[in-house]
Write a protein that holds these residues in place. Structure first.
Motif, mmCIF file in Angstrom:
data_model
loop_
_atom_site.group_PDB
_atom_site.id
_atom_site.type_symbol
_atom_site.label_atom_id
_atom_site.label_comp_id
_atom_site.label_asym_id
_atom_site.label_seq_id
_atom_site.Cartn_x
_atom_site.Cartn_y
_atom_site.Cartn_z
ATOM 1 N N GLU A 1 -36.740 -28.002 -0.725
ATOM 2 C CA GLU A 1 -36.683 -26.871 0.200
ATOM 3 C C GLU A 1 -36.652 -27.436 1.607
ATOM 4 O O GLU A 1 -37.436 -28.327 1.954
ATOM 5 C CB GLU A 1 -37.896 -25.961 0.035
ATOM 6 C CG GLU A 1 -37.827 -25.118 -1.203
ATOM 7 C CD GLU A 1 -38.916 -24.066 -1.261
ATOM 8 O OE1 GLU A 1 -39.629 -23.848 -0.258
ATOM 9 O OE2 GLU A 1 -39.058 -23.465 -2.327
ATOM 10 N N ARG B 1 -33.888 -20.825 8.753
ATOM 11 C CA ARG B 1 -33.607 -20.435 7.367
ATOM 12 C C ARG B 1 -34.141 -21.492 6.409
ATOM 13 O O ARG B 1 -34.114 -22.680 6.714
ATOM 14 C CB ARG B 1 -32.103 -20.281 7.148
ATOM 15 C CG ARG B 1 -31.483 -19.177 7.982
ATOM 16 C CD ARG B 1 -30.000 -19.178 7.799
ATOM 17 N NE ARG B 1 -29.492 -20.461 8.329
ATOM 18 C CZ ARG B 1 -28.249 -20.662 8.715
ATOM 19 N NH1 ARG B 1 -27.348 -19.716 8.603
ATOM 20 N NH2 ARG B 1 -27.874 -21.834 9.188
ATOM 21 N N TRP C 1 -33.567 -23.336 2.929
ATOM 22 C CA TRP C 1 -32.542 -23.664 1.946
ATOM 23 C C TRP C 1 -33.186 -24.317 0.740
ATOM 24 O O TRP C 1 -34.165 -25.052 0.875
ATOM 25 C CB TRP C 1 -31.542 -24.657 2.534
ATOM 26 C CG TRP C 1 -30.627 -24.092 3.561
ATOM 27 C CD1 TRP C 1 -30.887 -23.890 4.884
ATOM 28 C CD2 TRP C 1 -29.292 -23.648 3.356
ATOM 29 N NE1 TRP C 1 -29.798 -23.359 5.511
ATOM 30 C CE2 TRP C 1 -28.794 -23.200 4.592
ATOM 31 C CE3 TRP C 1 -28.463 -23.600 2.242
ATOM 32 C CZ2 TRP C 1 -27.517 -22.705 4.753
ATOM 33 C CZ3 TRP C 1 -27.179 -23.110 2.389
ATOM 34 C CH2 TRP C 1 -26.721 -22.669 3.635
ATOM 35 N N GLU C 2 -32.618 -24.078 -0.432
ATOM 36 C CA GLU C 2 -32.995 -24.792 -1.641
ATOM 37 C C GLU C 2 -31.805 -25.632 -2.071
ATOM 38 O O GLU C 2 -30.681 -25.128 -2.154
ATOM 39 C CB GLU C 2 -33.376 -23.827 -2.759
ATOM 40 C CG GLU C 2 -34.679 -23.113 -2.523
ATOM 41 C CD GLU C 2 -35.068 -22.215 -3.684
ATOM 42 O OE1 GLU C 2 -34.289 -22.067 -4.658
ATOM 43 O OE2 GLU C 2 -36.163 -21.647 -3.611
ATOM 44 N N LYS D 1 -28.608 -23.117 -1.931
ATOM 45 C CA LYS D 1 -28.633 -21.693 -1.611
ATOM 46 C C LYS D 1 -29.679 -21.431 -0.540
ATOM 47 O O LYS D 1 -30.616 -22.206 -0.365
ATOM 48 C CB LYS D 1 -28.927 -20.856 -2.856
ATOM 49 C CG LYS D 1 -30.321 -21.055 -3.427
ATOM 50 C CD LYS D 1 -30.545 -20.181 -4.640
ATOM 51 C CE LYS D 1 -31.988 -20.304 -5.119
ATOM 52 N NZ LYS D 1 -32.294 -19.428 -6.237
ATOM 53 N N ILE D 2 -29.492 -20.323 0.156
ATOM 54 C CA ILE D 2 -30.490 -19.879 1.127
ATOM 55 C C ILE D 2 -31.523 -19.075 0.360
ATOM 56 O O ILE D 2 -31.170 -18.166 -0.405
ATOM 57 C CB ILE D 2 -29.861 -19.049 2.251
ATOM 58 C CG1 ILE D 2 -28.932 -19.912 3.085
ATOM 59 C CG2 ILE D 2 -30.953 -18.424 3.113
ATOM 60 C CD1 ILE D 2 -28.241 -19.186 4.216
ATOM 61 N N GLU D 3 -32.787 -19.407 0.561
ATOM 62 C CA GLU D 3 -33.865 -18.685 -0.101
ATOM 63 C C GLU D 3 -34.085 -17.359 0.607
ATOM 64 O O GLU D 3 -34.056 -17.269 1.820
ATOM 65 C CB GLU D 3 -35.147 -19.528 -0.048
ATOM 66 C CG GLU D 3 -36.264 -19.000 -0.889
ATOM 67 C CD GLU D 3 -37.449 -19.923 -0.883
ATOM 68 O OE1 GLU D 3 -38.198 -19.905 0.112
ATOM 69 O OE2 GLU D 3 -37.617 -20.677 -1.855
ATOM 70 N N ASN D 4 -34.303 -16.314 -0.163
ATOM 71 C CA ASN D 4 -34.545 -14.987 0.420
ATOM 72 C C ASN D 4 -36.000 -14.785 0.704
ATOM 73 O O ASN D 4 -36.867 -15.134 0.058
ATOM 74 C CB ASN D 4 -34.051 -13.893 -0.535
ATOM 75 C CG ASN D 4 -32.539 -13.947 -0.652
ATOM 76 O OD1 ASN D 4 -31.855 -14.302 0.292
ATOM 77 N ND2 ASN D 4 -32.042 -13.610 -1.812
#
Length: 98
Positions: free
Chosen positions: A71, A78, A80-81, A95-98
């Motif tokens: 992470e 933002r 990211w994972e 992906k971008i973590e929500n």
């Protein structure tokens, strides 16, 4: 032991800055690295090439293979994972973590 402490210790083990003698998870990660079954975390971080701050690192079994999950907090705030195959260093997903 808290999750953050466990992950921090795992990170230190994989970077080579700590000799683990206290948990089997850390022993296993070190054994895998020394046996050449996984790449050192340092190698994965070099391949990441994304500016930001690493928040968390995990070594997990996913879909029959060992995967580094990272992470990262980017410069815009933002999270990211990133997922890397631990043996080959190939980036599997980001992906971008929500």
């Amino acid at each position: 032991m808290g999750r953050l402490m466990t992950r921090t210790l795992l990170l230190l083990v994989l970077l080579g800055g700590l000799t683990p003698a206290f948990t089997s998870d850390h022993d296993e990660a070190l054994r895998l690295k020394q046996a050449g079954e996984i790449l050192p975390l340092k190698t994965i971080l070099e391949r990441l090439q994304q500016p930001g701050q690493i928040l968390e690192v995990e070594l997990e079994h996913k879909q029959g293979r060992l995967v580094y999950e990272l992470e990262l907090l980017d410069e815009q705030g933002r999270v990211w994972e990133f997922y890397f195959d631990a043996a080959s260093g190939e980036m599997i997903k980001k992906k971008i973590e929500n």
